[in-house]
Design a protein around this motif. Sequence first.
Motif, PDB file in Angstrom:
ATOM      1  N   LEU A   3       0.831  -1.207   0.000  1.00 14.20           N
ATOM      2  CA  LEU A   3       0.000   0.000   0.000  1.00 14.20           C
ATOM      3  C   LEU A   3       0.860   1.250   0.000  1.00 14.20           C
ATOM      4  N   GLU A   4       1.919   1.257   0.806  1.00 11.86           N
ATOM      5  CA  GLU A   4       2.818   2.420   0.861  1.00 11.86           C
ATOM      6  C   GLU A   4       3.496   2.643  -0.482  1.00 11.86           C
ATOM      7  N   ALA A   5       3.872   1.552  -1.136  1.00 10.77           N
ATOM      8  CA  ALA A   5       4.524   1.676  -2.443  1.00 10.77           C
ATOM      9  C   ALA A   5       3.577   2.273  -3.467  1.00 10.77           C
ATOM     10  N   GLN A   6       2.309   1.868  -3.413  1.00 15.09           N
ATOM     11  CA  GLN A   6       1.331   2.405  -4.367  1.00 15.09           C
ATOM     12  C   GLN A   6       1.100   3.890  -4.148  1.00 15.09           C
ATOM     13  N   GLN A   7       1.187   4.334  -2.907  1.00 16.63           N
ATOM     14  CA  GLN A   7       0.927   5.731  -2.576  1.00 16.63           C
ATOM     15  C   GLN A   7       2.173   6.607  -2.683  1.00 16.63           C
ATOM     16  N   PHE A   8       3.335   5.998  -2.850  1.00 18.52           N
ATOM     17  CA  PHE A   8       4.578   6.779  -2.908  1.00 18.52           C
ATOM     18  C   PHE A   8       4.566   7.679  -4.142  1.00 18.52           C
ATOM     19  N   PRO A   9       4.940   8.959  -4.009  1.00 17.36           N
ATOM     20  CA  PRO A   9       4.781   9.908  -5.130  1.00 17.36           C
ATOM     21  C   PRO A   9       5.813   9.762  -6.238  1.00 17.36           C
TER      22      PRO A   9
ATOM     23  N   PRO B 104      15.063  12.969 -10.982  1.00 20.49           N
ATOM     24  CA  PRO B 104      14.559  12.355  -9.746  1.00 20.49           C
ATOM     25  C   PRO B 104      15.699  11.979  -8.803  1.00 20.49           C
ATOM     26  N   LEU B 105      15.455  12.141  -7.496  1.00 16.79           N
ATOM     27  CA  LEU B 105      16.419  11.708  -6.488  1.00 16.79           C
ATOM     28  C   LEU B 105      16.053  10.349  -5.924  1.00 16.79           C
ATOM     29  N   LEU B 106      14.776   9.980  -5.967  1.00 18.30           N
ATOM     30  CA  LEU B 106      14.310   8.702  -5.445  1.00 18.30           C
ATOM     31  C   LEU B 106      13.383   8.043  -6.460  1.00 18.30           C
ATOM     32  N   GLN B 107      13.475   6.713  -6.565  1.00 19.39           N
ATOM     33  CA  GLN B 107      12.522   5.919  -7.325  1.00 19.39           C
ATOM     34  C   GLN B 107      12.201   4.663  -6.525  1.00 19.39           C
ATOM     35  N   VAL B 108      11.040   4.077  -6.792  1.00 18.97           N
ATOM     36  CA  VAL B 108      10.590   2.890  -6.064  1.00 18.97           C
ATOM     37  C   VAL B 108      10.526   1.709  -7.024  1.00 18.97           C
ATOM     38  N   HIS B 109      11.153   0.595  -6.587  1.00 18.71           N
ATOM     39  CA  HIS B 109      11.105  -0.632  -7.392  1.00 18.71           C
ATOM     40  C   HIS B 109      10.870  -1.813  -6.455  1.00 18.71           C
ATOM     41  N   ASN B 110       9.779  -2.566  -6.737  1.00 21.44           N
ATOM     42  CA  ASN B 110       9.439  -3.745  -5.929  1.00 21.44           C
ATOM     43  C   ASN B 110       9.406  -3.428  -4.435  1.00 21.44           C
TER      44      ASN B 110
END
Length: 734
Positions: free
Chosen positions: A185-191, A230-236
């Motif tokens: 859920l947190e990953a889905q909401q991460f901007p 970008p400074l941050l990205q989310v993967h898995n």
Amino acid sequence: MEKIKKTIWFRYAGSFLLVLIFLLLSLNIIPSTLFVQLDHQIYDTQLRTTMPGRLESQIVILDVDERSLARVGRWPWPRNQLAQLVNTLFDQYQINSLGFDFVFAEEDKAGGLEVLEHLATGPLKDFPLFQTTFAKLRPTLLHDTIFARALTDRPVVMGYYFKQRNDKGGQSGQLPPPLATLDKLEAQQFPGMQPESFGANLQILQNQAREGGFFDNPLVDQDGVFRRVPLLQVHNGGIYGSLALNLLRTALGTPTLSISPTGDAIWLDDGAFRIPVDRDMAVLVPYMGPQGSFPYISAADVLEGRVAQDKLEGRIVLMGTTAPGLLDLRSTPVQHVYPGVEIHANIIAGIMDGRIKSRPAEMFLIELSALLVLGILLTLLLPRLSPMLGTLLTASSLAAVVVATLLTWQKGMVMHVGLLLSLTILLYIYHMAYGFFVESRSKRQISKTFGQYIPSELVDEMTASGSDVSIGGESRTMTVLFSDVRSFTTISEGLKPDELTSLMNSFLTPMTRVIHENRGTIDKYMGDAIMAFWGAPLHDPEHTRHAVRSAFQMIEAMQALSVAFKAKGWPELKIGVGINTGTMNVGNMGSEFRMAYTVLGDAVNLGSRLEGLTKQYGVDIILGQGSKAEVVDLVCRELDLVRVKGKAEPIAIYEPVGFTSEVDEARLSELEQYHQALSLYRQQQWQEAEALLTALQTAEPSRMIYQIYLDRIAHFKVEPPDELWDGVFTHTSK
């Protein structure tokens, strides 16, 4: 009164419609690509004019440049050589930290280990000497292991890249540990951006390095310019940091990283460093200046120990490339071709200096409010103000917007004002133009001003195109034509006044028709002379070609006129035509009593001089060198290098023979021989030039130019020219 009220309300309605359209553009209900580009241009201008412009020596770029490739070898280099480079940087130069703007995704097989292992287990497995030697040699051929050993326990950040779509290549290599882990859920909401796959380093290399950081940029603007990164990205479910961010963290001793509760900033070391980010966890790159704002050191110089100790000691080092063949050159607001590695350096320096610009979420509401307030204000006031007061109000509004933009920029924030400025200007134009019937007045003005100079077809074309047809003075590259009847004084003395008038009308009418048919503008008639020009009032990219074709057709028309004149008992007329191309001033000029749309300038005067030279060279048409250069398919005879009266610099003059498709082989052969003779003449090879010219004159005795050069050669044989002779002939008369 009722009509006035109706007009004002009609103006209000049109104005409010404009405001509504711009509000919809601001809300992205209507696509606004054009205004996005305008905002980009405004942002780029602000950035370029406020850059520090100093050298930031704390961050050093270790450059795999063309010199390094020439001295060390083509990229990629063997990993044992990279290990030597890393050891030299840390052991000898005592650098602070190192980041690689490269990815090492494949094993290094440059040492030939695979071949030797095949031999050891195959053809040479029963050869003890080979087996013993290979066992000793094998550790030196494990290049990846050697490189990994050099990375161990050192502040090194390995570069890798994310891919937003999982293409056929899938993912490769080993990612570093994430900065933090999120549940589903947190990953889905991460901007931030959430890529699907990656291309990373070999596991043996990434495991031994202190950290890793991505260097891809999925946020490049539509015009291909790197403004946001970008400074941050989310993967898995894992949060990963960029190369710039993690290299800075490594250089600072790996401080804690957190995201502000509002999601508009990243904090390092419990808020010691605050990095403003947008909804994509991206920053606006705080460029220091054009390429070279950071020290560049060639990687080859480090390997060879040629660098002074103080240039690297204690520095943050980014290893990248500026070699064009390695494809790490980007387009940026400060330079169209800019090394990608220096973008990372700018981000690190900007974070350390606190120069990262932000665009807070509330800035959009401020812009939207300003758009609405200013739009309504101008809508209500402009219809009731005089043109002067309306202009002052608009100028004041524009100035206020500019000042607000500069103030927010100084406070570290970016304001988008493209829509605001555009709406202000459009409202002003709308209200100033309304009621003046601009289109109809423009048509009448064009016809009144230019109808006496150019054909009606061009007047209609100007009116239909809406082109700029100002009669005010301006400078343009144009072509001018002068024609004159030879021996006109003698001819006119033999005719009665009414016959002379009739003859002139019969002569000028077809000449003018030819000029008009070729899009020319008649400047004036000077007795028997005609002055015309091309390139104004309408721009004409082929103005020279049209002038030359007019000259050819004027000569042909004169031949047809000769038959008609002979039938009337009038004398035969011959004309000379001079054509020149260059920069001229064009516009309505004169006095308060009389004005004329005309051209002035040295290029115009030269055209007149060229017409005067036609008699001396026995030709119908002479072109200046500027005209010849403009028409590439025009076959010409170079007549001479001359200094005309009033001009110090020599120019080449030419006789146009015809367009390439119109000139036969015999004429081309004759021209080739003539130009060969001309070349020999200028080399002072009198005998050879004389022989060629004599042969040409025998074949074509009526051509005067041959005799001109034969006479000059005869003169120079008796009185040779001095050492400074440049082949130029000076004309002392007009």
